[in-house]
Design a protein around this motif. Sequence first.
Motif, PDB file in Angstrom:
ATOM      1  N   HIS A  90       0.843  -1.200   0.000  1.00  0.00           N
ATOM      2  CA  HIS A  90       0.000   0.000   0.000  1.00  0.00           C
ATOM      3  C   HIS A  90       0.877   1.248   0.000  1.00  0.00           C
ATOM      4  CE1 HIS A  90      -3.906  -1.914   1.761  1.00  0.00           C
ATOM      5  NE2 HIS A  90      -3.529  -2.465   0.619  1.00  0.00           N
ATOM      6  N   TRP A  91       0.338   2.344  -0.477  1.00  0.00           N
ATOM      7  CA  TRP A  91       0.987   3.654  -0.492  1.00  0.00           C
ATOM      8  C   TRP A  91       2.195   3.719  -1.419  1.00  0.00           C
ATOM      9  CZ3 TRP A  91      -2.093   7.187   1.357  1.00  0.00           C
ATOM     10  CH2 TRP A  91      -3.010   6.830   2.331  1.00  0.00           C
ATOM     11  N   GLN A  92       2.192   2.891  -2.452  1.00  0.00           N
ATOM     12  CA  GLN A  92       3.279   2.933  -3.437  1.00  0.00           C
ATOM     13  C   GLN A  92       2.766   3.316  -4.825  1.00  0.00           C
ATOM     14  OE1 GLN A  92       6.027  -0.368  -3.372  1.00  0.00           O
ATOM     15  NE2 GLN A  92       5.727  -0.666  -1.174  1.00  0.00           N
ATOM     16  N   GLY A  93       1.511   3.707  -4.919  1.00  0.00           N
ATOM     17  CA  GLY A  93       0.949   4.150  -6.191  1.00  0.00           C
ATOM     18  C   GLY A  93       0.385   3.046  -7.068  1.00  0.00           C
ATOM     19  N   ILE A  94       0.383   1.819  -6.580  1.00  0.00           N
ATOM     20  CA  ILE A  94      -0.085   0.688  -7.378  1.00  0.00           C
ATOM     21  C   ILE A  94      -1.591   0.796  -7.638  1.00  0.00           C
ATOM     22  CG2 ILE A  94      -0.391  -1.825  -7.417  1.00  0.00           C
ATOM     23  CD1 ILE A  94       2.275  -1.885  -5.704  1.00  0.00           C
ATOM     24  N   GLY A  95      -2.370   1.024  -6.601  1.00  0.00           N
ATOM     25  CA  GLY A  95      -3.815   1.162  -6.765  1.00  0.00           C
ATOM     26  C   GLY A  95      -4.169   2.342  -7.652  1.00  0.00           C
ATOM     27  N   ARG A  96      -3.480   3.437  -7.460  1.00  0.00           N
ATOM     28  CA  ARG A  96      -3.699   4.627  -8.290  1.00  0.00           C
ATOM     29  C   ARG A  96      -3.446   4.307  -9.763  1.00  0.00           C
ATOM     30  NH1 ARG A  96      -3.818  10.104  -7.702  1.00  0.00           N
ATOM     31  NH2 ARG A  96      -3.638   9.871  -5.455  1.00  0.00           N
ATOM     32  N   ARG A  97      -2.377   3.604 -10.055  1.00  0.00           N
ATOM     33  CA  ARG A  97      -2.055   3.271 -11.451  1.00  0.00           C
ATOM     34  C   ARG A  97      -3.077   2.308 -12.047  1.00  0.00           C
ATOM     35  NH1 ARG A  97      -1.439   5.063 -15.830  1.00  0.00           N
ATOM     36  NH2 ARG A  97      -0.403   3.779 -17.350  1.00  0.00           N
ATOM     37  N   ILE A  98      -3.539   1.353 -11.250  1.00  0.00           N
ATOM     38  CA  ILE A  98      -4.561   0.420 -11.741  1.00  0.00           C
ATOM     39  C   ILE A  98      -5.830   1.181 -12.103  1.00  0.00           C
ATOM     40  CG2 ILE A  98      -6.116  -1.466 -11.073  1.00  0.00           C
ATOM     41  CD1 ILE A  98      -3.733  -2.596  -9.407  1.00  0.00           C
ATOM     42  N   ILE A  99      -6.293   2.063 -11.225  1.00  0.00           N
ATOM     43  CA  ILE A  99      -7.520   2.836 -11.495  1.00  0.00           C
ATOM     44  C   ILE A  99      -7.299   3.756 -12.695  1.00  0.00           C
ATOM     45  CG2 ILE A  99      -9.042   4.649 -10.612  1.00  0.00           C
ATOM     46  CD1 ILE A  99      -9.728   1.899  -9.535  1.00  0.00           C
ATOM     47  N   GLN A 100      -6.156   4.411 -12.780  1.00  0.00           N
ATOM     48  CA  GLN A 100      -5.883   5.292 -13.923  1.00  0.00           C
ATOM     49  C   GLN A 100      -5.917   4.514 -15.236  1.00  0.00           C
ATOM     50  OE1 GLN A 100      -2.172   6.940 -12.530  1.00  0.00           O
ATOM     51  NE2 GLN A 100      -3.163   8.842 -11.866  1.00  0.00           N
ATOM     52  N   THR A 101      -5.371   3.312 -15.229  1.00  0.00           N
ATOM     53  CA  THR A 101      -5.377   2.478 -16.429  1.00  0.00           C
ATOM     54  C   THR A 101      -6.804   2.106 -16.820  1.00  0.00           C
ATOM     55  OG1 THR A 101      -3.180   1.606 -15.919  1.00  0.00           O
ATOM     56  CG2 THR A 101      -4.548   0.307 -17.427  1.00  0.00           C
ATOM     57  N   LEU A 102      -7.614   1.729 -15.834  1.00  0.00           N
ATOM     58  CA  LEU A 102      -9.017   1.401 -16.112  1.00  0.00           C
ATOM     59  C   LEU A 102      -9.771   2.620 -16.639  1.00  0.00           C
ATOM     60  CD1 LEU A 102      -9.791  -0.854 -13.018  1.00  0.00           C
ATOM     61  CD2 LEU A 102      -9.759  -1.591 -15.414  1.00  0.00           C
ATOM     62  N   LEU A 103      -9.551   3.778 -16.020  1.00  0.00           N
ATOM     63  CA  LEU A 103     -10.226   4.993 -16.472  1.00  0.00           C
ATOM     64  C   LEU A 103      -9.812   5.377 -17.889  1.00  0.00           C
ATOM     65  CD1 LEU A 103     -10.133   7.126 -13.205  1.00  0.00           C
ATOM     66  CD2 LEU A 103     -12.150   6.075 -14.279  1.00  0.00           C
ATOM     67  N   GLU A 104      -8.547   5.186 -18.230  1.00  0.00           N
ATOM     68  CA  GLU A 104      -8.085   5.458 -19.589  1.00  0.00           C
ATOM     69  C   GLU A 104      -8.749   4.513 -20.588  1.00  0.00           C
ATOM     70  OE1 GLU A 104      -3.818   5.170 -19.471  1.00  0.00           O
ATOM     71  OE2 GLU A 104      -3.659   6.860 -18.079  1.00  0.00           O
ATOM     72  N   HIS A 105      -8.819   3.241 -20.225  1.00  0.00           N
ATOM     73  CA  HIS A 105      -9.418   2.243 -21.116  1.00  0.00           C
ATOM     74  C   HIS A 105     -10.898   2.539 -21.371  1.00  0.00           C
ATOM     75  CE1 HIS A 105      -9.772  -1.645 -23.098  1.00  0.00           C
ATOM     76  NE2 HIS A 105     -10.907  -1.803 -22.443  1.00  0.00           N
ATOM     77  N   TYR A 106     -11.606   2.997 -20.353  1.00  0.00           N
ATOM     78  CA  TYR A 106     -13.045   3.264 -20.453  1.00  0.00           C
ATOM     79  C   TYR A 106     -13.341   4.763 -20.536  1.00  0.00           C
ATOM     80  CZ  TYR A 106     -13.620  -1.648 -19.303  1.00  0.00           C
ATOM     81  OH  TYR A 106     -13.567  -3.020 -19.326  1.00  0.00           O
ATOM     82  N   SER A 107     -12.417   5.535 -21.040  1.00  0.00           N
ATOM     83  CA  SER A 107     -12.561   6.996 -21.036  1.00  0.00           C
ATOM     84  C   SER A 107     -13.775   7.492 -21.817  1.00  0.00           C
ATOM     85  CB  SER A 107     -11.297   7.659 -21.575  1.00  0.00           C
ATOM     86  OG  SER A 107     -11.082   7.306 -22.925  1.00  0.00           O
ATOM     87  N   GLU A 108     -14.208   6.782 -22.830  1.00  0.00           N
ATOM     88  CA  GLU A 108     -15.330   7.227 -23.645  1.00  0.00           C
ATOM     89  C   GLU A 108     -16.696   6.843 -23.060  1.00  0.00           C
ATOM     90  OE1 GLU A 108     -14.862   9.218 -26.283  1.00  0.00           O
ATOM     91  OE2 GLU A 108     -12.733   9.149 -25.761  1.00  0.00           O
ATOM     92  N   PHE A 109     -16.718   6.092 -21.984  1.00  0.00           N
ATOM     93  CA  PHE A 109     -17.978   5.651 -21.399  1.00  0.00           C
ATOM     94  C   PHE A 109     -18.658   6.807 -20.655  1.00  0.00           C
ATOM     95  CE2 PHE A 109     -16.420   1.777 -22.756  1.00  0.00           C
ATOM     96  CZ  PHE A 109     -17.272   0.723 -22.474  1.00  0.00           C
ATOM     97  N   HIS A 110     -19.968   6.828 -20.713  1.00  0.00           N
ATOM     98  CA  HIS A 110     -20.757   7.903 -20.103  1.00  0.00           C
ATOM     99  C   HIS A 110     -20.734   7.841 -18.580  1.00  0.00           C
ATOM    100  CE1 HIS A 110     -23.928  10.818 -19.516  1.00  0.00           C
ATOM    101  NE2 HIS A 110     -24.632   9.933 -18.850  1.00  0.00           N
ATOM    102  N   GLN A 111     -20.903   6.661 -18.005  1.00  0.00           N
ATOM    103  CA  GLN A 111     -20.915   6.510 -16.552  1.00  0.00           C
ATOM    104  C   GLN A 111     -19.818   5.557 -16.102  1.00  0.00           C
ATOM    105  OE1 GLN A 111     -24.956   5.200 -15.708  1.00  0.00           O
ATOM    106  NE2 GLN A 111     -25.321   7.160 -14.719  1.00  0.00           N
ATOM    107  N   LYS A 112     -19.099   5.983 -15.080  1.00  0.00           N
ATOM    108  CA  LYS A 112     -18.067   5.160 -14.456  1.00  0.00           C
ATOM    109  C   LYS A 112     -18.437   5.070 -12.983  1.00  0.00           C
ATOM    110  CE  LYS A 112     -14.968   7.208 -17.743  1.00  0.00           C
ATOM    111  NZ  LYS A 112     -15.856   8.277 -18.190  1.00  0.00           N
ATOM    112  N   ILE A 113     -18.750   3.860 -12.522  1.00  0.00           N
ATOM    113  CA  ILE A 113     -19.339   3.667 -11.202  1.00  0.00           C
ATOM    114  C   ILE A 113     -18.494   2.703 -10.379  1.00  0.00           C
ATOM    115  CG2 ILE A 113     -21.396   2.836  -9.990  1.00  0.00           C
ATOM    116  CD1 ILE A 113     -22.912   3.381 -12.684  1.00  0.00           C
TER     117      ILE A 113
END
Length: 83
Positions: free
Chosen positions: A27-50
């Motif tokens: 924890h606290w090494q940026g791993i979770g942040r990078r995983i979420i950023q990657t998912l958000l980039e992949h689904y960037s065109e989607f209307h809702q992200k929940i």
Amino acid sequence: MVGLGNAISDGYLVVYFPHLLVHPELHWQGIGRRIIQTLLEHYSEFHQKILVADQHATGFYHALGFSRAGKTEAMWIYQGTDY
């Protein structure tokens, strides 16, 4: 494995992020942040992200751009019962 995140979507409009797991010792090494950023980039065109976040993780998700939907509260989880 150090961490994982997954998504469920309708393929076009809505994506739901049900799990983000990072090994506790990492924890606290940026791993979770990078995983979420990657998912958000992949689904960037989607209307809702929940996502549904544990109450203790709301600050983490808020820092990544998520906001509380209305007056929602953390969801309850079924732990079983003795009938």
